[in-house]
Design a protein around this motif. Structure first.
Motif, PDB file in Angstrom:
ATOM      1  N   MET A  24      -0.027   9.883  14.850  1.00  0.00           N
ATOM      2  CA  MET A  24      -0.997   9.902  15.955  1.00  0.00           C
ATOM      3  C   MET A  24      -2.270   9.148  15.572  1.00  0.00           C
ATOM      4  N   HIS A  25      -2.671   9.265  14.309  1.00  0.00           N
ATOM      5  CA  HIS A  25      -3.858   8.562  13.820  1.00  0.00           C
ATOM      6  C   HIS A  25      -3.632   7.048  13.882  1.00  0.00           C
ATOM      7  N   GLU A  26      -2.448   6.611  13.439  1.00  0.00           N
ATOM      8  CA  GLU A  26      -2.126   5.185  13.472  1.00  0.00           C
ATOM      9  C   GLU A  26      -2.065   4.672  14.913  1.00  0.00           C
ATOM     10  N   MET A  27      -1.465   5.459  15.797  1.00  0.00           N
ATOM     11  CA  MET A  27      -1.350   5.041  17.198  1.00  0.00           C
ATOM     12  C   MET A  27      -2.716   4.971  17.873  1.00  0.00           C
ATOM     13  N   LEU A  28      -3.608   5.908  17.517  1.00  0.00           N
ATOM     14  CA  LEU A  28      -4.957   5.883  18.080  1.00  0.00           C
ATOM     15  C   LEU A  28      -5.683   4.605  17.668  1.00  0.00           C
ATOM     16  N   HIS A  29      -5.611   4.274  16.381  1.00  0.00           N
ATOM     17  CA  HIS A  29      -6.278   3.057  15.895  1.00  0.00           C
ATOM     18  C   HIS A  29      -5.679   1.810  16.534  1.00  0.00           C
ATOM     19  N   TYR A  30      -4.361   1.779  16.660  1.00  0.00           N
ATOM     20  CA  TYR A  30      -3.716   0.611  17.271  1.00  0.00           C
ATOM     21  C   TYR A  30      -4.156   0.462  18.726  1.00  0.00           C
ATOM     22  N   ALA A  31      -4.221   1.572  19.439  1.00  0.00           N
ATOM     23  CA  ALA A  31      -4.637   1.520  20.844  1.00  0.00           C
ATOM     24  C   ALA A  31      -6.080   1.031  20.971  1.00  0.00           C
ATOM     25  N   TYR A  32      -6.941   1.443  20.049  1.00  0.00           N
ATOM     26  CA  TYR A  32      -8.334   1.000  20.098  1.00  0.00           C
ATOM     27  C   TYR A  32      -8.461  -0.485  19.738  1.00  0.00           C
ATOM     28  N   GLU A  33      -7.578  -0.964  18.881  1.00  0.00           N
ATOM     29  CA  GLU A  33      -7.589  -2.391  18.528  1.00  0.00           C
ATOM     30  C   GLU A  33      -7.103  -3.253  19.698  1.00  0.00           C
ATOM     31  N   HIS A  34      -6.338  -2.639  20.612  1.00  0.00           N
ATOM     32  CA  HIS A  34      -5.792  -3.358  21.777  1.00  0.00           C
ATOM     33  C   HIS A  34      -6.153  -2.590  23.043  1.00  0.00           C
ATOM     34  N   LEU A  35      -7.451  -2.293  23.151  1.00  0.00           N
ATOM     35  CA  LEU A  35      -7.926  -1.380  24.188  1.00  0.00           C
ATOM     36  C   LEU A  35      -7.621  -1.867  25.605  1.00  0.00           C
ATOM     37  N   SER A  36      -7.833  -3.154  25.864  1.00  0.00           N
ATOM     38  CA  SER A  36      -7.608  -3.644  27.232  1.00  0.00           C
ATOM     39  C   SER A  36      -6.141  -3.504  27.628  1.00  0.00           C
ATOM     40  N   ALA A  37      -5.232  -3.753  26.680  1.00  0.00           N
ATOM     41  CA  ALA A  37      -3.801  -3.620  26.973  1.00  0.00           C
ATOM     42  C   ALA A  37      -3.459  -2.176  27.308  1.00  0.00           C
ATOM     43  N   PHE A  38      -4.030  -1.233  26.563  1.00  0.00           N
ATOM     44  CA  PHE A  38      -3.703   0.176  26.812  1.00  0.00           C
ATOM     45  C   PHE A  38      -4.397   0.723  28.048  1.00  0.00           C
ATOM     46  N   LYS A  39      -5.557   0.180  28.383  1.00  0.00           N
ATOM     47  CA  LYS A  39      -6.178   0.566  29.647  1.00  0.00           C
ATOM     48  C   LYS A  39      -5.286   0.101  30.810  1.00  0.00           C
ATOM     49  N   LEU A  40      -4.720  -1.085  30.667  1.00  0.00           N
ATOM     50  CA  LEU A  40      -3.805  -1.593  31.702  1.00  0.00           C
ATOM     51  C   LEU A  40      -2.558  -0.712  31.793  1.00  0.00           C
ATOM     52  N   ILE A  41      -1.983  -0.361  30.649  1.00  0.00           N
ATOM     53  CA  ILE A  41      -0.771   0.462  30.633  1.00  0.00           C
ATOM     54  C   ILE A  41      -1.040   1.838  31.239  1.00  0.00           C
ATOM     55  N   LEU A  42      -2.146   2.445  30.856  1.00  0.00           N
ATOM     56  CA  LEU A  42      -2.425   3.829  31.247  1.00  0.00           C
ATOM     57  C   LEU A  42      -3.025   3.966  32.639  1.00  0.00           C
TER      58      LEU A  42
END
Length: 204
Positions: free
Chosen positions: A96-114
């Motif tokens: 979960m820690h790794e996934m959180l950091h990855y999502a923050y590194e690609h924030l715009s992509a995850f905002k689009l996904i979510l």
């Protein structure tokens, strides 16, 4: 070559803004092309459709994120049975820690996904993760039984609600773009909360 890269970057930049504002369904490909200052013909030199354009913005990140989650499940299941109870929290926490950091590194992509992916295959991210986690939970219940520490029966509807709630809580951190340090703290507290709850339900 540089001009092509600049044009593509411009299309991506405009597309992200359009998708975030209107969502995938209501986003206008015509508006993206016009705002990016390219011709329709030039756009189709890059992508065949709005769907393909959206895929280019989030596909790689979506696949990596899911593969990280699946790998953590597989790594845990591959542990000797007697080690699984004591390693459960460590492996899921690291994942979960790794996934959180990855999502923050690609924030715009995850905002689009979510927030903006309804109408695409990416809108089912939470459902997919719930499905994987549920399957992993059932396998872990078999491990507890094999170790002579059986869990009481768990109502499948309650199980679904709890697992869905856990992932929705996790993704709230990303959707609201909390400062990473605070998000890490909340993740730690959230994991402690859910771990204690699951241990109680499983009678451990």
């Amino acid at each position: 070559m540089d001009e092509n890269v600049t044009t593509l970057d411009r299309i991506h930049q405009v597309a992200k803004a359009e998708f975030l504002e209107k969502g995938y369904k209501d986003a206008s490909l015509r508006n993206i092309v016009k705002t990016a200052g390219v011709t329709t013909g030039a756009f189709y030199g890059y992508y065949k459709s709005k769907e393909e354009l959206f895929e280019s913005l989030v596909g790689e990140q979506y696949e990596y994120f899911l593969s990280c989650f699946i790998k953590a499940q597989t790594d845990f299941a591959d542990l000797p049975l007697e080690e699984q109870p004591e390693m459960l929290s460590n492996i899921s926490g690291a994942c979960m820690h790794e996934m959180l950091h990855y999502a923050y590194e690609h924030l715009s992509a995850f905002k689009l996904i979510l927030c903006s992916s309804e109408g695409t295959r990416f809108s089912g991210l939470v459902d997919k993760m719930v499905e994987i986690e549920t399957e992993g939970t059932h396998e872990y219940l078999k491990v507890l039984e094999a170790l002579g520490r059986p869990s009481p029966p768990i109502d499948e509807h309650l199980e679904h609600i709890l697992i869905t709630g856990m992932f929705n809580t996790f993704f709230e951190l990303i959707i609201h773009e909390m400062p990473l340090e605070r998000a890490e703290h909340y993740l730690k507290e959230m994991r402690a909360f859910y771990t204690a709850g699951w241990m109680k339900i499983m009678g451990q």
